[in-house]
Scaffold this motif. Structure first.
Motif, PDB file in Angstrom:
ATOM      1  N   ALA A 100       2.256   2.108  -3.345  1.00 10.44           N
ATOM      2  CA  ALA A 100       1.243   2.707  -4.211  1.00 10.44           C
ATOM      3  C   ALA A 100       0.883   4.127  -3.771  1.00 10.44           C
ATOM      4  CB  ALA A 100      -0.015   1.835  -4.223  1.00 10.44           C
ATOM      5  N   LEU A 116       0.829  -1.204   0.000  1.00  9.61           N
ATOM      6  CA  LEU A 116       0.000   0.000   0.000  1.00  9.61           C
ATOM      7  C   LEU A 116       0.866   1.258   0.000  1.00  9.61           C
ATOM      8  CD1 LEU A 116      -2.727  -1.163   2.528  1.00  9.61           C
ATOM      9  CD2 LEU A 116      -2.992  -0.869   0.048  1.00  9.61           C
ATOM     10  N   GLY A 129      -0.118   5.002  -0.505  1.00  9.20           N
ATOM     11  CA  GLY A 129      -1.056   5.046   0.612  1.00  9.20           C
ATOM     12  C   GLY A 129      -0.382   4.728   1.930  1.00  9.20           C
ATOM     13  N   LEU A 171      -4.895   6.810  -0.895  1.00  8.59           N
ATOM     14  CA  LEU A 171      -5.220   6.165  -2.170  1.00  8.59           C
ATOM     15  C   LEU A 171      -6.650   6.505  -2.556  1.00  8.59           C
ATOM     16  CD1 LEU A 171      -3.692   2.601  -1.725  1.00  8.59           C
ATOM     17  CD2 LEU A 171      -2.723   4.558  -2.917  1.00  8.59           C
ATOM     18  N   HIS A 172      -6.874   6.652  -3.843  1.00  7.36           N
ATOM     19  CA  HIS A 172      -8.208   6.961  -4.344  1.00  7.36           C
ATOM     20  C   HIS A 172      -8.541   5.963  -5.455  1.00  7.36           C
ATOM     21  CE1 HIS A 172      -8.033  10.654  -2.067  1.00  7.36           C
ATOM     22  NE2 HIS A 172      -6.795  10.807  -2.518  1.00  7.36           N
TER      23      HIS A 172
END
Length: 53
Positions: free
Chosen positions: A32, A29, A34, A51-52
């Motif tokens: 990425a 995570l 996040g 994160l979206h």
């Protein structure tokens, strides 16, 4: 989201009623963009940030 250091997947999912789960690591995570923040002193609840969809 459930999270916990040293807890097994079985321990983390014991309170989840769904028959389908997804599994990843905090490291993935973070790669990425996040992060995961523990949001409960009792239990293993966490909140994913950064994160979206």
């Amino acid at each position: 989201m459930q999270c916990g250091v040293g807890l097994s997947i079985e321990e983390l999912t014991a309170v989840i009623r769904s028959r389908q789960i997804g599994v990843t690591t905090v490291g993935e995570l973070r790669k990425a963009g996040g992060d995961v923040i523990r949001t409960s002193r009792m239990g293993a609840h966490g909140t994913l940030t950064g994160l979206h969809p």
